[in-house]
Design a protein around this motif. Structure first.
Motif, PDB file in Angstrom:
ATOM      1  N   ASP A 102       0.859  -1.182   0.000  1.00 30.77           N
ATOM      2  CA  ASP A 102       0.000   0.000   0.000  1.00 30.77           C
ATOM      3  C   ASP A 102       0.895   1.230   0.000  1.00 30.77           C
ATOM      4  O   ASP A 102       2.085   1.143  -0.253  1.00 30.77           O
ATOM      5  N   ARG A 103       0.349   2.388   0.318  1.00 32.32           N
ATOM      6  CA  ARG A 103       1.144   3.623   0.277  1.00 32.32           C
ATOM      7  C   ARG A 103       2.279   3.641   1.293  1.00 32.32           C
ATOM      8  O   ARG A 103       3.308   4.262   1.072  1.00 32.32           O
ATOM      9  N   THR A 104       2.088   2.969   2.414  1.00 39.37           N
ATOM     10  CA  THR A 104       3.140   2.961   3.432  1.00 39.37           C
ATOM     11  C   THR A 104       4.118   1.807   3.239  1.00 39.37           C
ATOM     12  O   THR A 104       5.253   1.889   3.663  1.00 39.37           O
ATOM     13  N   ASN A 105       3.667   0.733   2.630  1.00 38.32           N
ATOM     14  CA  ASN A 105       4.523  -0.429   2.354  1.00 38.32           C
ATOM     15  C   ASN A 105       4.608  -0.611   0.847  1.00 38.32           C
ATOM     16  O   ASN A 105       3.817  -1.318   0.255  1.00 38.32           O
ATOM     17  N   ARG A 106       5.573   0.044   0.254  1.00 37.31           N
ATOM     18  CA  ARG A 106       5.699  -0.005  -1.203  1.00 37.31           C
ATOM     19  C   ARG A 106       6.591  -1.131  -1.695  1.00 37.31           C
ATOM     20  O   ARG A 106       6.577  -1.474  -2.860  1.00 37.31           O
ATOM     21  N   ILE A 107       7.367  -1.700  -0.798  1.00 33.95           N
ATOM     22  CA  ILE A 107       8.267  -2.785  -1.173  1.00 33.95           C
ATOM     23  C   ILE A 107       8.130  -3.914  -0.154  1.00 33.95           C
ATOM     24  O   ILE A 107       8.185  -3.688   1.051  1.00 33.95           O
ATOM     25  N   VAL A 108       7.943  -5.111  -0.666  1.00 31.37           N
ATOM     26  CA  VAL A 108       7.940  -6.302   0.169  1.00 31.37           C
ATOM     27  C   VAL A 108       8.970  -7.242  -0.440  1.00 31.37           C
ATOM     28  O   VAL A 108       8.952  -7.493  -1.639  1.00 31.37           O
ATOM     29  N   VAL A 109       9.879  -7.730   0.370  1.00 30.08           N
ATOM     30  CA  VAL A 109      10.968  -8.570  -0.127  1.00 30.08           C
ATOM     31  C   VAL A 109      10.751 -10.015   0.329  1.00 30.08           C
ATOM     32  O   VAL A 109      10.514 -10.271   1.505  1.00 30.08           O
ATOM     33  N   PHE A 110      10.827 -10.923  -0.639  1.00 30.67           N
ATOM     34  CA  PHE A 110      10.746 -12.356  -0.368  1.00 30.67           C
ATOM     35  C   PHE A 110      11.953 -13.038  -0.994  1.00 30.67           C
ATOM     36  O   PHE A 110      12.455 -12.597  -2.023  1.00 30.67           O
ATOM     37  N   THR A 111      12.376 -14.127  -0.381  1.00 30.15           N
ATOM     38  CA  THR A 111      13.403 -14.944  -1.025  1.00 30.15           C
ATOM     39  C   THR A 111      12.720 -15.772  -2.111  1.00 30.15           C
ATOM     40  O   THR A 111      11.488 -15.896  -2.149  1.00 30.15           O
ATOM     41  N   ARG A 112      13.523 -16.354  -2.970  1.00 31.71           N
ATOM     42  CA  ARG A 112      12.959 -17.212  -4.021  1.00 31.71           C
ATOM     43  C   ARG A 112      12.237 -18.412  -3.421  1.00 31.71           C
ATOM     44  O   ARG A 112      11.191 -18.827  -3.912  1.00 31.71           O
ATOM     45  N   LEU A 113      12.795 -18.963  -2.353  1.00 34.08           N
ATOM     46  CA  LEU A 113      12.174 -20.118  -1.723  1.00 34.08           C
ATOM     47  C   LEU A 113      10.843 -19.749  -1.057  1.00 34.08           C
ATOM     48  O   LEU A 113       9.887 -20.522  -1.109  1.00 34.08           O
ATOM     49  N   GLN A 114      10.766 -18.561  -0.465  1.00 32.62           N
ATOM     50  CA  GLN A 114       9.491 -18.112   0.110  1.00 32.62           C
ATOM     51  C   GLN A 114       8.445 -17.967  -0.993  1.00 32.62           C
ATOM     52  O   GLN A 114       7.301 -18.410  -0.835  1.00 32.62           O
ATOM     53  N   CYS A 115       8.827 -17.364  -2.111  1.00 29.00           N
ATOM     54  CA  CYS A 115       7.899 -17.211  -3.248  1.00 29.00           C
ATOM     55  C   CYS A 115       7.462 -18.581  -3.764  1.00 29.00           C
ATOM     56  O   CYS A 115       6.269 -18.804  -4.010  1.00 29.00           O
ATOM     57  N   LEU A 116       8.415 -19.481  -3.906  1.00 28.63           N
ATOM     58  CA  LEU A 116       8.102 -20.820  -4.393  1.00 28.63           C
ATOM     59  C   LEU A 116       7.125 -21.525  -3.462  1.00 28.63           C
ATOM     60  O   LEU A 116       6.160 -22.158  -3.911  1.00 28.63           O
ATOM     61  N   THR A 117       7.345 -21.393  -2.170  1.00 28.18           N
ATOM     62  CA  THR A 117       6.469 -22.050  -1.196  1.00 28.18           C
ATOM     63  C   THR A 117       5.049 -21.517  -1.278  1.00 28.18           C
ATOM     64  O   THR A 117       4.083 -22.283  -1.285  1.00 28.18           O
ATOM     65  N   ILE A 118       4.900 -20.204  -1.364  1.00 24.34           N
ATOM     66  CA  ILE A 118       3.567 -19.613  -1.485  1.00 24.34           C
ATOM     67  C   ILE A 118       2.908 -20.075  -2.782  1.00 24.34           C
ATOM     68  O   ILE A 118       1.733 -20.471  -2.804  1.00 24.34           O
ATOM     69  N   LEU A 119       3.663 -20.055  -3.878  1.00 25.11           N
ATOM     70  CA  LEU A 119       3.121 -20.490  -5.164  1.00 25.11           C
ATOM     71  C   LEU A 119       2.764 -21.972  -5.163  1.00 25.11           C
ATOM     72  O   LEU A 119       1.741 -22.370  -5.741  1.00 25.11           O
ATOM     73  N   GLU A 120       3.578 -22.782  -4.511  1.00 25.87           N
ATOM     74  CA  GLU A 120       3.302 -24.223  -4.481  1.00 25.87           C
ATOM     75  C   GLU A 120       2.008 -24.536  -3.728  1.00 25.87           C
ATOM     76  O   GLU A 120       1.382 -25.555  -3.982  1.00 25.87           O
ATOM     77  N   HIS A 121       1.616 -23.681  -2.812  1.00 25.77           N
ATOM     78  CA  HIS A 121       0.349 -23.887  -2.109  1.00 25.77           C
ATOM     79  C   HIS A 121      -0.852 -23.659  -3.023  1.00 25.77           C
ATOM     80  O   HIS A 121      -1.977 -23.986  -2.662  1.00 25.77           O
ATOM     81  N   MET A 122      -0.617 -23.136  -4.225  1.00 26.59           N
ATOM     82  CA  MET A 122      -1.715 -22.971  -5.182  1.00 26.59           C
ATOM     83  C   MET A 122      -2.138 -24.313  -5.769  1.00 26.59           C
ATOM     84  O   MET A 122      -3.301 -24.491  -6.127  1.00 26.59           O
ATOM     85  N   PHE A 123      -1.212 -25.277  -5.879  1.00 26.95           N
ATOM     86  CA  PHE A 123      -1.571 -26.588  -6.422  1.00 26.95           C
ATOM     87  C   PHE A 123      -2.675 -27.241  -5.596  1.00 26.95           C
ATOM     88  O   PHE A 123      -3.728 -27.562  -6.120  1.00 26.95           O
TER      89      PHE A 123
END
Length: 119
Positions: free
Chosen positions: A87-108
């Motif tokens: 949002d306006r106060t949180n313009r950047i959120v940083v994730f590692t590749r493994l964190q992104c992969l884990t979140i995406l894998e929960h879509m299966f």
């Protein structure tokens, strides 16, 4: 803040138990896993479509077993169970590749239910 999971809640332990006891050896095991997660009998047309499209059965089984393995890493990779909302106060959120992969894998298996909380 988006809540991915309440680690103290029963839903994560139920999902974790399903993942820990699931080893996919045949296509029907994928249907069974989804049925356990969703709490009702289902038939996966997506899996059928992948197979009709020439996707190899063994490769699909390997992908699902890898996805389950990665899904189980979520509490380790995102211990709070929460991710910051952009949002306006949180313009950047940083994730590692493994964190992104884990979140995406929960879509299966469709195991994440995001809920927005205002802090």
């Amino acid at each position: 803040v988006f809540v991915l999971f309440n680690w103290n809640g029963n839903s994560w332990f139920r999902i974790q138990n399903i993942f820990n006891t699931t080893i996919i050896k045949k296509i029907e095991d994928i249907d069974q896993m989804y049925s356990q997660i969703l709490g009702r009998e289902i038939s996966l047309k997506t899996v059928d479509n992948l197979l009709k499209g020439g996707f190899e059965v063994q490769r699909l089984i390997q992908i699902y077993n890898f996805a389950i393995h990665i899904c189980l890493k979520l509490p380790e990779l995102i211990p709070s169970g929460k991710i910051v909302r952009l949002d306006r106060t949180n313009r950047i959120v940083v994730f590692t590749r493994l964190q992104c992969l884990t979140i995406l894998e929960h879509m299966f298996p469709r195991t994440l239910r995001l809920s927005l909380i205002h802090i």
